[in-house]
Design a protein around this motif. Structure first.
Motif, mmCIF file in Angstrom:
data_model
loop_
_atom_site.group_PDB
_atom_site.id
_atom_site.type_symbol
_atom_site.label_atom_id
_atom_site.label_comp_id
_atom_site.label_asym_id
_atom_site.label_seq_id
_atom_site.Cartn_x
_atom_site.Cartn_y
_atom_site.Cartn_z
ATOM 1 N N ALA A 30 38.300 23.389 -9.075
ATOM 2 C CA ALA A 30 37.460 23.285 -7.515
ATOM 3 C C ALA A 30 37.024 21.760 -7.261
ATOM 4 C CB ALA A 30 36.045 24.151 -7.776
ATOM 5 N N LYS A 50 41.385 30.201 -3.539
ATOM 6 C CA LYS A 50 40.712 29.017 -4.351
ATOM 7 C C LYS A 50 39.481 29.365 -5.277
ATOM 8 C CE LYS A 50 41.444 24.844 -2.595
ATOM 9 N NZ LYS A 50 42.502 24.335 -3.222
ATOM 10 N N VAL A 51 38.763 30.340 -4.503
ATOM 11 C CA VAL A 51 37.684 30.579 -5.354
ATOM 12 C C VAL A 51 37.742 31.209 -6.877
ATOM 13 C CG1 VAL A 51 36.387 30.801 -3.254
ATOM 14 C CG2 VAL A 51 37.310 32.861 -4.122
#
Length: 235
Positions: A106, A142-143
Motif C-alpha cells: 500500500a 488495491k485494498v
C-alpha cells in the motif's frame, strides 16, 4: 512449513547477501546433471550448517527484487537495469528479518514490481529457468492485494504449493487502478502441472469464486511485449 511461530525469534538474526551467478546449460547435457548434483550437495551442506547454528533452513534459497520503472513500453535493456536485488535468505529467521523491514504494498508507488524468486533465477522472461514457462495472473483491488501477497509469499517460501519444484517465483505488480499477483512456473507445456498450480494457489489464498485466474506463457509475452494482456487461458 508454518512461519507464524517463528516470527518473534527471527528478530535477532540477519540475512546474508552474497551475489550468485546463474549458469545456462542444455537440459539433456551431462553437464546439467553434474550441475544439479552439485547444487543438491550445496543445498544439503547449507541446510546442515544452518541446523547446526540453531536455525530453521528453508528448502530453497530466495531473493527479493524490486523494480521501479517509467510507465510505457517495456524495453529489455532498461527493464534489466531497473531490477534491483534487495536481499536474499535461506532460513525462516532470515525471511522474517528481511520481510518485516520491507515496505508494504500500500505504501509503494505505481508502477512498481516486487519479485520473490528462487536463488539463481532472475525475474525476467528471458532467463533460462523461465523462458519455457509462464505465469498465473490474478488481479486484485488495491485494498486487499497486500493480504493476498503476504499469503502467497508464505506459501511459496514454505514450499506449500503443489509442484513446488516447477515454480520459479512470484511477482506483485503495483499499478494505478489495481494490483496484480503472478506466479511463474518453468514449463508452460506441462498442462497437469500448470492446472495443479492454479488449484493450489486458489486453495492456499482461499481465493473467492468471483476472482478469475489467467495464464500466459512467457514466449507470448516476448512476442507482444506485454506481461498481462492477451492471456491464453482462464480458470
Amino acid at each position: 512449513m508454518d512461519f507464524t511461530a517463528e516470527k518473534k525469534e527471527s528478530e535477532n538474526n540477519s540475512a546474508n547477501n552474497p551475489e550468485n551467478a546463474h549458469q545456462t546449460l542444455d537440459s539433456s547435457s551431462p553437464q546439467l546433471a553434474s550441475a544439479l548434483d552439485s547444487s543438491s550437495k550445496e543445498t544439503e551442506e547449507r541446510q546442515s550448517r544452518e541446523l547446526k547454528a540453531g536455525l530453521h533452513p528453508l528448502k530453497n534459497k530466495f531473493v527479493f527484487w524490486y523494480t521501479r520503472r517509467t510507465p510505457g513500453v517495456r524495453n529489455q535493456t532498461s527493464y534489466e537495469d531497473n531490477i534491483k536485488k534487495i536481499v536474499e535468505f535461506s532460513t525462516v529467521e532470515g525471511f522474517w528479518v528481511c520481510y518485516c523491514h520491507l515496505a508494504r504494498p500500500a505504501s509503494l508507488p505505481s508502477p512498481t514490481d516486487l519479485h520473490l524468486f528462487k536463488e539463481g533465477i532472475r525475474p525476467l522472461w528471458e532467463d533460462s529457468a523461465n523462458c519455457n514457462g509462464g505465469k498465473w495472473i490474478i488481479r486484485f483491488k488495491k485494498v486487499v492485494s497486500g493480504r493476498f501477497w503476504e499469503d502467497l509469499v508464505l506459501a511459496l517460501v514454505g514450499d506449500q504449493l503443489d509442484y513446488g519444484d516447477n515454480i520459479c517465483g512470484a511477482v506483485l505488480s503495483i499499478r494505478f487502478n489495481e494490483d496484480i499477483l503472478s506466479v511463474w512456473n518453468r514449463n508452460a507445456s506441462d498442462h497437469q502441472a500448470v492446472m495443479a498450480l492454479r488449484d493450489s494457489i486458489k486453495r492456499h489464498l482461499k481465493l473467492p469464486h468471483s476472482y478469475v485466474m489467467e495464464y500466459k506463457p512467457h514466449d507470448a509475452s516476448l512476442r507482444d511485449n506485454s506481461s498481462y494482456r492477451n492471456t491464453w487461458l482462464r480458470g
